[in-house]
Every structure is written in C-alpha cells, then in structure tokens.
Design a protein around this motif. Structure first.
Motif, PDB file in Angstrom:
ATOM      1  N   LEU A 583      61.538  30.848  32.583  1.00  0.00           N
ATOM      2  CA  LEU A 583      61.087  31.499  33.810  1.00  0.00           C
ATOM      3  C   LEU A 583      59.872  32.397  33.551  1.00  0.00           C
ATOM      4  CD1 LEU A 583      61.523  32.276  36.811  1.00  0.00           C
ATOM      5  CD2 LEU A 583      63.031  34.099  36.008  1.00  0.00           C
ATOM      6  N   LEU A 584      59.911  33.200  32.493  1.00  0.00           N
ATOM      7  CA  LEU A 584      58.808  34.118  32.196  1.00  0.00           C
ATOM      8  C   LEU A 584      57.533  33.368  31.827  1.00  0.00           C
ATOM      9  CD1 LEU A 584      60.629  36.940  30.185  1.00  0.00           C
ATOM     10  CD2 LEU A 584      59.958  36.931  32.587  1.00  0.00           C
ATOM     11  N   GLU A 585      57.677  32.236  31.090  1.00  0.00           N
ATOM     12  CA  GLU A 585      56.494  31.448  30.758  1.00  0.00           C
ATOM     13  C   GLU A 585      55.817  30.937  32.027  1.00  0.00           C
ATOM     14  OE1 GLU A 585      54.842  30.855  28.168  1.00  0.00           O
ATOM     15  OE2 GLU A 585      56.091  31.584  26.522  1.00  0.00           O
ATOM     16  N   GLY A 586      56.604  30.422  32.955  1.00  0.00           N
ATOM     17  CA  GLY A 586      56.028  29.931  34.204  1.00  0.00           C
ATOM     18  C   GLY A 586      55.402  31.036  35.031  1.00  0.00           C
ATOM     19  N   LEU A 587      56.080  32.194  35.097  1.00  0.00           N
ATOM     20  CA  LEU A 587      55.525  33.309  35.867  1.00  0.00           C
ATOM     21  C   LEU A 587      54.229  33.818  35.258  1.00  0.00           C
ATOM     22  CD1 LEU A 587      58.776  35.318  36.689  1.00  0.00           C
ATOM     23  CD2 LEU A 587      57.452  33.866  38.233  1.00  0.00           C
ATOM     24  N   ARG A 588      54.138  33.846  33.927  1.00  0.00           N
ATOM     25  CA  ARG A 588      52.904  34.309  33.305  1.00  0.00           C
ATOM     26  C   ARG A 588      51.755  33.346  33.573  1.00  0.00           C
ATOM     27  NH1 ARG A 588      52.515  35.773  26.950  1.00  0.00           N
ATOM     28  NH2 ARG A 588      52.941  33.540  26.749  1.00  0.00           N
ATOM     29  N   ARG A 589      52.025  32.050  33.531  1.00  0.00           N
ATOM     30  CA  ARG A 589      50.964  31.085  33.855  1.00  0.00           C
ATOM     31  C   ARG A 589      50.487  31.258  35.294  1.00  0.00           C
ATOM     32  NH1 ARG A 589      54.301  27.520  30.849  1.00  0.00           N
ATOM     33  NH2 ARG A 589      55.171  26.751  32.810  1.00  0.00           N
ATOM     34  N   ASP A 590      51.450  31.410  36.241  1.00  0.00           N
ATOM     35  CA  ASP A 590      51.066  31.612  37.643  1.00  0.00           C
ATOM     36  C   ASP A 590      50.251  32.895  37.807  1.00  0.00           C
ATOM     37  OD1 ASP A 590      52.464  29.327  38.118  1.00  0.00           O
ATOM     38  OD2 ASP A 590      54.258  30.330  38.898  1.00  0.00           O
ATOM     39  N   TRP A 591      50.650  33.940  37.074  1.00  0.00           N
ATOM     40  CA  TRP A 591      49.922  35.216  37.204  1.00  0.00           C
ATOM     41  C   TRP A 591      48.497  35.096  36.654  1.00  0.00           C
ATOM     42  CZ3 TRP A 591      50.901  39.538  39.809  1.00  0.00           C
ATOM     43  CH2 TRP A 591      50.097  40.631  39.569  1.00  0.00           C
ATOM     44  N   GLN A 592      48.319  34.370  35.551  1.00  0.00           N
ATOM     45  CA  GLN A 592      46.974  34.186  35.010  1.00  0.00           C
ATOM     46  C   GLN A 592      46.089  33.406  35.972  1.00  0.00           C
ATOM     47  OE1 GLN A 592      47.779  32.317  31.257  1.00  0.00           O
ATOM     48  NE2 GLN A 592      48.314  34.244  30.213  1.00  0.00           N
ATOM     49  N   VAL A 593      46.644  32.376  36.626  1.00  0.00           N
ATOM     50  CA  VAL A 593      45.875  31.629  37.623  1.00  0.00           C
ATOM     51  C   VAL A 593      45.498  32.538  38.788  1.00  0.00           C
ATOM     52  CG1 VAL A 593      46.002  29.730  39.279  1.00  0.00           C
ATOM     53  CG2 VAL A 593      46.891  29.419  36.965  1.00  0.00           C
ATOM     54  N   ARG A 594      46.446  33.390  39.200  1.00  0.00           N
ATOM     55  CA  ARG A 594      46.186  34.322  40.315  1.00  0.00           C
ATOM     56  C   ARG A 594      45.096  35.329  39.951  1.00  0.00           C
ATOM     57  NH1 ARG A 594      50.869  38.476  42.489  1.00  0.00           N
ATOM     58  NH2 ARG A 594      49.516  39.868  43.707  1.00  0.00           N
ATOM     59  N   GLU A 595      45.142  35.859  38.738  1.00  0.00           N
ATOM     60  CA  GLU A 595      44.119  36.824  38.319  1.00  0.00           C
ATOM     61  C   GLU A 595      42.741  36.175  38.251  1.00  0.00           C
ATOM     62  OE1 GLU A 595      45.552  38.426  34.652  1.00  0.00           O
ATOM     63  OE2 GLU A 595      46.198  40.285  35.622  1.00  0.00           O
ATOM     64  N   GLU A 596      42.660  34.950  37.745  1.00  0.00           N
ATOM     65  CA  GLU A 596      41.384  34.262  37.660  1.00  0.00           C
ATOM     66  C   GLU A 596      40.803  34.028  39.053  1.00  0.00           C
ATOM     67  OE1 GLU A 596      38.071  32.694  35.997  1.00  0.00           O
ATOM     68  OE2 GLU A 596      39.731  33.720  34.997  1.00  0.00           O
ATOM     69  N   ALA A 597      41.665  33.658  40.021  1.00  0.00           N
ATOM     70  CA  ALA A 597      41.195  33.464  41.389  1.00  0.00           C
ATOM     71  C   ALA A 597      40.698  34.776  41.988  1.00  0.00           C
ATOM     72  CB  ALA A 597      42.314  32.879  42.250  1.00  0.00           C
ATOM     73  N   GLN A 598      41.394  35.879  41.706  1.00  0.00           N
ATOM     74  CA  GLN A 598      40.958  37.182  42.212  1.00  0.00           C
ATOM     75  C   GLN A 598      39.615  37.587  41.619  1.00  0.00           C
ATOM     76  OE1 GLN A 598      44.145  39.896  41.371  1.00  0.00           O
ATOM     77  NE2 GLN A 598      45.396  39.236  43.118  1.00  0.00           N
ATOM     78  N   GLN A 602      36.294  38.380  43.765  1.00  0.00           N
ATOM     79  CA  GLN A 602      35.603  39.662  43.679  1.00  0.00           C
ATOM     80  C   GLN A 602      34.135  39.479  43.293  1.00  0.00           C
ATOM     81  OE1 GLN A 602      37.885  41.944  40.914  1.00  0.00           O
ATOM     82  NE2 GLN A 602      39.604  42.295  42.333  1.00  0.00           N
ATOM     83  N   LYS A 603      33.872  38.577  42.366  1.00  0.00           N
ATOM     84  CA  LYS A 603      32.488  38.311  41.975  1.00  0.00           C
ATOM     85  C   LYS A 603      31.693  37.743  43.141  1.00  0.00           C
ATOM     86  CE  LYS A 603      29.742  35.913  38.455  1.00  0.00           C
ATOM     87  NZ  LYS A 603      29.801  35.023  37.265  1.00  0.00           N
ATOM     88  N   LYS A 604      32.327  36.852  43.909  1.00  0.00           N
ATOM     89  CA  LYS A 604      31.659  36.261  45.064  1.00  0.00           C
ATOM     90  C   LYS A 604      31.347  37.335  46.108  1.00  0.00           C
ATOM     91  CE  LYS A 604      32.319  32.677  48.586  1.00  0.00           C
ATOM     92  NZ  LYS A 604      33.241  31.643  49.099  1.00  0.00           N
ATOM     93  N   VAL A 605      32.305  38.225  46.357  1.00  0.00           N
ATOM     94  CA  VAL A 605      32.090  39.299  47.336  1.00  0.00           C
ATOM     95  C   VAL A 605      31.001  40.252  46.866  1.00  0.00           C
ATOM     96  CG1 VAL A 605      33.181  41.310  48.410  1.00  0.00           C
ATOM     97  CG2 VAL A 605      34.410  39.140  48.291  1.00  0.00           C
ATOM     98  N   ALA A 606      30.993  40.569  45.548  1.00  0.00           N
ATOM     99  CA  ALA A 606      29.973  41.482  45.018  1.00  0.00           C
ATOM    100  C   ALA A 606      28.575  40.882  45.152  1.00  0.00           C
ATOM    101  CB  ALA A 606      30.273  41.818  43.562  1.00  0.00           C
ATOM    102  N   LEU A 607      28.441  39.583  44.860  1.00  0.00           N
ATOM    103  CA  LEU A 607      27.135  38.933  44.998  1.00  0.00           C
ATOM    104  C   LEU A 607      26.683  38.922  46.456  1.00  0.00           C
ATOM    105  CD1 LEU A 607      27.551  35.916  42.533  1.00  0.00           C
ATOM    106  CD2 LEU A 607      26.220  37.999  42.188  1.00  0.00           C
ATOM    107  N   ALA A 608      27.622  38.625  47.376  1.00  0.00           N
ATOM    108  CA  ALA A 608      27.263  38.629  48.791  1.00  0.00           C
ATOM    109  C   ALA A 608      26.865  40.023  49.255  1.00  0.00           C
ATOM    110  CB  ALA A 608      28.435  38.097  49.623  1.00  0.00           C
ATOM    111  N   LYS A 609      27.571  41.028  48.784  1.00  0.00           N
ATOM    112  CA  LYS A 609      27.259  42.414  49.150  1.00  0.00           C
ATOM    113  C   LYS A 609      25.876  42.806  48.640  1.00  0.00           C
ATOM    114  CE  LYS A 609      28.772  47.136  48.186  1.00  0.00           C
ATOM    115  NZ  LYS A 609      27.544  47.477  47.505  1.00  0.00           N
ATOM    116  N   ALA A 610      25.567  42.460  47.377  1.00  0.00           N
ATOM    117  CA  ALA A 610      24.265  42.807  46.820  1.00  0.00           C
ATOM    118  C   ALA A 610      23.138  42.113  47.587  1.00  0.00           C
ATOM    119  CB  ALA A 610      24.213  42.436  45.343  1.00  0.00           C
ATOM    120  N   HIS A 744      30.335  49.020  51.781  1.00  0.00           N
ATOM    121  CA  HIS A 744      31.477  48.169  51.482  1.00  0.00           C
ATOM    122  C   HIS A 744      31.771  47.272  52.680  1.00  0.00           C
ATOM    123  CE1 HIS A 744      32.261  50.251  47.797  1.00  0.00           C
ATOM    124  NE2 HIS A 744      32.184  51.415  48.439  1.00  0.00           N
ATOM    125  N   GLU A 745      32.087  46.018  52.424  1.00  0.00           N
ATOM    126  CA  GLU A 745      32.350  45.060  53.495  1.00  0.00           C
ATOM    127  C   GLU A 745      33.647  45.402  54.196  1.00  0.00           C
ATOM    128  OE1 GLU A 745      32.869  40.273  53.910  1.00  0.00           O
ATOM    129  OE2 GLU A 745      31.611  41.103  52.364  1.00  0.00           O
TER     130      GLU A 745
END
Length: 746
Positions: A583-598, A602-610, A744-745
């Motif tokens: 269970l923990l292995e699967g949750l950690r993989r899902d969390w890493q995918v979620r962090e990468e998407a975030q 954030q990078k996309k929003v920062a570029l649009a803001k600039a 800030h947007e």
C-alpha cells in the motif's frame, strides 16, 4: 537608476547646460568672495597690532593660570604629607575593606555590583558644575579620496547613509523621533537625497553632497523632551533654507545606556520643496556654513536649547559649549575617558568569544554524556538473544501452569458451593442461617493466590480454532470481547499464518481480545478492522496538503506525528506486513506523480504571469511615452513635469493592483487604494488630455476583478463626448490574464 528632470528659468536643462549653469554661479560667487576678501584684508591691516597684543595678553594670562595650578597642586601635596605624619604620630591602626574573594575591591567588582543592582552611571560634571556635550559635523562629497586619508565616496552613499540613520531597530521608542522639512514620509527622503547627489555630480569634481551631524542628548529627559531638542536644533538649519532630516537614536543594547543621541543629515545647498517629487534647488551653496563662523555659534545655541529643556523638566544639570581651556580647567585630550569604535569592537568580540567558549564547553559535556549513554545501550543490545528468549519461554510456562491451577481451584469452589446450597434447602431455617454465616465468614477470610503477570511473548503463536463452546460463561466473555473490539477504531493488529492477532507490546491493553483471538467472530472483526486501517491510511495520504512521507532510503515511511494517535498505533503495528508495504509503495508513487503535475502547473502559471506582467508594463510605458510626446509638442495645455510624474505613478499603481477603472456608458468609475493615489488622479482630471491619459491607463484593468477591500476608495469621472481630446495616448490592446494585488492571478 531613476532619471531626474531638471528645469532652469522655466526650461528643461540637460547635463551639459546644468553643468554650465552651476559653473557660472560658482564663478560669480568666487568673484564676489574675492572682492569681499580684499575689503576685509584692507580693514584687517589696521587691526593686526591690536590682535597681536590681544594674543600676547591671553598667552600671558594662560601662563599665570598654569603657574597658579602648579602651586595649588604643590600645596595639596604638602597638606597630604602633613596629614600622613599626623596619623603616624597617633599610631592609629586602619583596616581597609576586602573583597569576599580575599583581594581588594577593584573596578571589576564595582562594575559587577552595579550591573547586579542596575545602578546607572553618574553624568560627567566638571569643577565649574557644567557638562560638555558631543556635537560633531562631518562633510561628505566627491572630494573624499584615499589621498587625504578618508573614506572614499561611492555613488549612492547619501541614500545608504539615510537608510542607516532612519532604520527602525535604532530609533528611540515612545515617540516618532523623525524631524524633517523635506517630507513627513520617510520614503520621500531617499528620492530627495538621490536627486541631490545627481545635481552635485554636475557641479565641481570635489563638490560636497551632504553634511552629517551627531548630537548627544541628556539621558535624564523624557523621549518627548529629547524630540523637542531635536526640533529646536533643526530649526537653526531651516533659518538658512537648508533641507534636513533628523532622527532620535536609543542607546545600543551592548553600550552605555545613557547614550541617547540624534543624527541629522542636511545639505548646504538651499532648497524649497515644491510638491511631491519637485525640489527647487539654489544655484549657490552656503559653503560658508561649513566653518567655525557657523559651527561655533551653532554649538552655543544648542547649549542654550539643552539648558532650556533641562530647566523645563526640573533637572539640575547644565551644559556649556566652551572648551576646558576657555573655562579655566586643565585641558585634556579628546581620547581621555573614551574608547575608539575599533576598541569597542575588539572588546565586544572578546565578550562574544568568551560566551561561545562557554557554550562550546557545555556542548562538549553534553556530547560526552550522550556518548556514554550510547555505549550503555550498545552493550545492552549486544547481549545474547537466546538468553532472553529462554527467559520469556520460562515465564510463559510458569504463567500457563498458574492459570491451570487457578482454573481448577475455581471449579472446585463452584462444586462446593452447589453442594452446600443443596444441603441448605433440607435444613431448618435456623440451622441454615448458622451454617450460611459460618460459610460466608470462611469465604471472606480466604485470600486467593496472587496471579503472576503474563509476559509478552516474542513471537505470535499459531492459532488453533477451538470447537464451538457450549459454556454460557465463556460465550458471554467472547461476546464482551467482540463488543470491545468493535468499539476500537483502529486496533493494533498483525497478520499471522492463520489470521490476525494483537501485536506485541499491546496485549496488556487488550487482554480479553487477546484471550479469545482464535474465535471466528474475533477473526472476522479483525479482518474488517484491518481493511479499515489500510483505507484510513490511504485517505490520509490522499488528503494531505504536503508530502506525508518521511525522507528515508529503502522502504517508504509515513510521518507518524501527522497521524491520529489511534491510527498511529495501528500503523506501527502493521508497518512490517506485506500488505502495508504494498500500500505505501503505491501511495508514494501516486504522490510523486501528483507532485510532478503540481510543479508543471506552477511553472506554467509563473510563465503566464511573467508574460502578462511584461505585456502590461510595456503598454503602460507606451502610454507614458505618448504623454511625454504630447507635452514636448505643446499639445497638452498647461502641462508640466507634475502631470507626467502623476501618469508614471498611476501606471505603477495599476501594475501593482492598487488602481482600477470600469467604464459604464460615458462615465468612468475609478477605484484606488489610498488618498495619495486619489489626489494624484485628481491632478490628471484637471485637463482633458490628463483625463484621456487616466482613462487610457484605467482601461488596462478592464478585465481584472476589483477587490473592494483592497481598493476602498471609489469615485465617478464623467466623460462627455465633447470634452474628449483627440490627442489622447494610444488605447491599450486587450490585456493579459486578470490579476489582483501584487500581480497574483485571481
């Protein structure tokens, strides 16, 4: 760097013309000074003899005073020798006080005693009952070079020195402590002194930029009294139209707590403040104020101001601006009784070094203690594992034997009670009462054998399914254990070869459940609780705002302190199991995918803001440039540098989200953050071209939402079609993403 606009006789002046104007003014001043010098020299020729005679007379008087002081010192020595001889004749034994350590009390012990009881130092007062005060002028300009052994002047020094003296950490609490004729807003000071430095850069190569004054203040006065002294002293500069900024400073926490003082920063070039960001500087400088002809009278006036303040608050101490020689006292050097900044810095470094050495000794002692504890734990852990297991097995065997004997005793007691009850039914009432009383006393006096505690086994035993019991007492005990297990949200259980069991270390908290853990109903509840625990951990990870995992190598591990206390025990018990690790292995993989998407979002929003900010800033700059073109072409009637500055201020406020506008019909509804912006916008509303420039800037905020809490001020600007000018700045194109305060947007 901010570009300053210079105007002379109603016309703009560039760098070359500004240098020529200042050079001409300086040449005229030097010519007038030369004529005045020749006239003074002609008058002084007749007074040369008188001055020489006066000088010789003063010199002779000083020699006489010096001889009198030497004679007085000689007489004091003779008197001291006479008194000493008299004491020896009386043969009186004198005993002097000694310190508690055995030595004589010295300056170090006295300082420690004063620090312990917070005794303040007395202010220095001379033999004539007057005190001196510190009043030092320092000039800074482009002529400061290494050749004359001074600190080299660097560009921007005026603004840096200003920020140093008005910093909040050094100012005296209890009062505002800020006195200036430039502005009441400290942010305006930096703009003024930056413009002053820019102007002086076009003057002589060694032009003076600013003057600095440090003035000591009486510690006996209240903060309001010291602030009044600063105002009265700065008024002396205002008499010559000199711009100044003064601030009160409190004593340094590590220095003398009587060291209340003031810093004043001023310019020798007269100036008149003509509105926000507009300064009318004189072409001539009051350079004659930078010598003794001004400084000496200034010191005497400051002494009068200090004495008046001390009299207002009924303090006896008085001040004088005269030197020790002029007061008939023994002259002393400037260094006497004082220490240089370098010496103070060295003393404080020694104190810091001693404190750090004490902290290091305490840290080393703590590390040694921890090392000893670590060694003891290592020795305990290194004992043979087999000995502990054998000891636990012996405890378990004795416990099972004690339990079996106790169960046999309980069964025999129950049989005896049944026989006695049957006998009582056939006896008479009196005999039954007598026998019942005797039996009751015997049962009450009988003490059961002490039950030895059951130690926790090292390994979980293999469960054997018992046959279905028909004993009602056992069935009731099993039902009670099942009810208790259902009421436990997350029991600390582990998976075994044949089912589930209470984890080691928690059996004492769940004795009844552990006793009947082999029953089918207990196993069914264990299975449901196991699934509930895994589901709760999964929801906890999915609902976390930040990473719930602890940084570690190898198997994933959750932060236990982020879990509920009941879920924490269940998590620790089930952590080694294969289900939990999967269970923990699967949750950690899902969390890493979620962090990468975030991160990507954030990078996309920062570029649009600039990009949006850059586009908004570019369009605002185009409007400002168009407004400057209209002024230069004379198509903005009555315009000067003030409307242009107002256009720049409104543009910056729009970029920061401090100004907005909405067009409804032929009316413009304006919103801003402060009264200052409202006043600046009013200056643009005074002319048709200014109104069009204001509307063009406001349209940049057409698609941006308005936060009325952030922009509380609102008003309406009617814009009739006939009043609209055709020479307005260019209309902005469609703006970028809608943004609030700070860019800030929303």
């Amino acid at each position: 760097m901010t570009r300053h606009v210079w105007i002379h006789d109603g016309r703009k002046a560039d760098a070359a013309s500004l240098t020529a104007i200042l050079s001409a003014a300086r040449a005229d001043k030097m010519r007038r000074l030369g004529e005045l010098r020749l006239a003074i020299q002609a008058e002084a020729a007749d007074d040369a003899d008188a001055r020489a005679l006066h000088k010789a007379t003063k010199k002779r008087l000083r020699e006489i005073d010096r001889e009198l002081r030497k004679l007085d010192a000689h007489l004091r020595k003779v008197g001291a020798a006479s008194r000493k001889a008299s004491r020896e004749r009386d043969r009186t034994i004198l005993t002097y006080a000694r310190a508690y350590g055995g030595g004589q009390i010295g300056e170090r012990e006295i300082k420690q005693f004063d620090k312990l009881f917070h005794f303040g130092k007395r202010s220095a007062t001379k033999a004539d009952g007057l005190s001196s005060f510190h009043c030092k002028f320092t000039s800074r300009g482009f002529g400061e070079r290494r050749a004359n052994r001074s600190r080299t002047y660097k560009p921007g020094e005026a603004v840096r020195h200003l920020r140093y003296i008005i910093r909040a950490s050094a100012r005296e609490p209890g009062v505002d402590g800020l006195v200036s004729n430039i502005s009441q807003d400290p942010d305006e000071f930096a703009g003024f002194f930056a413009a002053l430095e820019d102007l002086e850069a076009h003057d002589r190569a060694n032009a003076n930029v600013y003057m600095s004054l440090v003035l000591s203040l009486p510690h006996e006065l209240t903060p309001a009294g010291r602030e009044q002294i600063l105002r009265d002293a700065c008024a002396l500069f205002a008499e010559h139209d000199l711009p100044y900024a003064g601030v009160l400073h409190a004593p340094d926490p590590r220095g003398d707590q009587r060291n209340f003082h003031a810093h004043v920063m001023f310019s020798l070039r007269p100036c008149v403040i003509d509105g926000l960001g507009r300064y009318a500087f004189a072409t001539d400088k009051s350079s004659d104020l930078n010598d003794e002809s001004f400084i000496e009278p200034f010191r005497h006036k400051v002494a009068d101001i200090l004495n008046a303040a001390m009299a207002r608050e009924n303090h006896p101490r008085r001040f004088t601006a005269l030197s020790d020689a002029d007061r008939g006292l023994e002259p002393r050097s400037k260094r006497s009784g004082k220490s240089t900044p370098g010496e103070k810095h060295w003393q404080r470094k020694q104190e810091d070094l001693a404190r750090m050495q004490q902290e290091r000794a305490a840290l080393l002692q703590r590390q040694a203690t921890l090392q000893r504890l670590r060694g003891a734990v290592t020795r305990i852990a290194a004992e043979p594992e087999q000995d502990r297991r054998a000891l636990i097995a012996g405890y378990a065997s004795r416990a099972r034997t004690n339990l079996a004997s106790k169960a046999a005793e309980l069964r025999a007691t129950a049989v005896r009670r049944a026989v006695l009850l049957r006998q009582l039914t056939h006896d008479t009432h009196a005999a039954a009462r007598t026998r019942l009383q005797s039996l009751t006393e015997r049962l009450q006096n009988a003490e059961p054998r002490a039950r030895q505690p059951l130690p926790e086994p090292q390994a979980q035993p293999v469960l054997h399914r018992p046959p279905v019991t028909r004993d009602p007492e056992r069935r009731r005990a099993i039902a009670a254990a099942a009810r208790s297990l259902r009421q436990t949200a997350f029991p600390p259980i582990v998976r075994t070869a044949t089912g589930f069991a209470i984890a080691q270390g928690f059996t004492s908290q769940h004795v009844d459940i552990d006793r009947f853990e082999a029953e089918a109903i207990i196993q069914r509840i264990h299975a449901r609780k196991w699934e509930a625990t895994l589901t709760a951990l999964k929801r906890h990870v999915e609902g976390s705002a930040r990473s719930p995992f602890v940084a570690s190598e190898g198997r994933p591990k959750l932060d236990p302190y982020s879990l509920d206390m009941r879920l924490r025990d269940a998590y620790w018990a089930a952590y080694p199991s294969r289900d939990m690790q999967t269970l923990l292995e699967g949750l950690r993989r899902d969390w890493q995918v979620r962090e990468e998407a975030q991160r990507r979002e954030q990078k996309k929003v920062a570029l649009a803001k600039a990009a949006a900010d850059a586009e908004l800033r570019s369009r605002a700059d185009r409007i400002i440039a168009r407004a400057e073109t209209l002024v230069e072409q004379g198509k903005w009637p009555g315009a000067n540098d003030m409307p242009l500055a107002a256009v720049g201020v409104i543009a910056k406020a729009i970029i920061k989200g401090q100004f907005a506008m909405r067009m409804i019909g032929s009316d413009a509804y304006l919103y801003c953050e402060s009264e200052a912006l409202r006043s600046i916008a009013g200056k643009l509303e005074a002319s048709p071209t200014g109104r069009n420039a204001l509307v063009a800037l406001g349209k940049l905020t057409a698609d941006r939402p308005i936060d009325r809490k952030a922009l509380p001020l609102a008003w309406t600007l009617p814009l009739p079609r006939a009043a609209r000018s055709t020479e307005s700045p260019p209309e902005p194109s469609r703006p970028g993403p809608s943004r609030g305060r700070g860019g800030h947007e929303r």
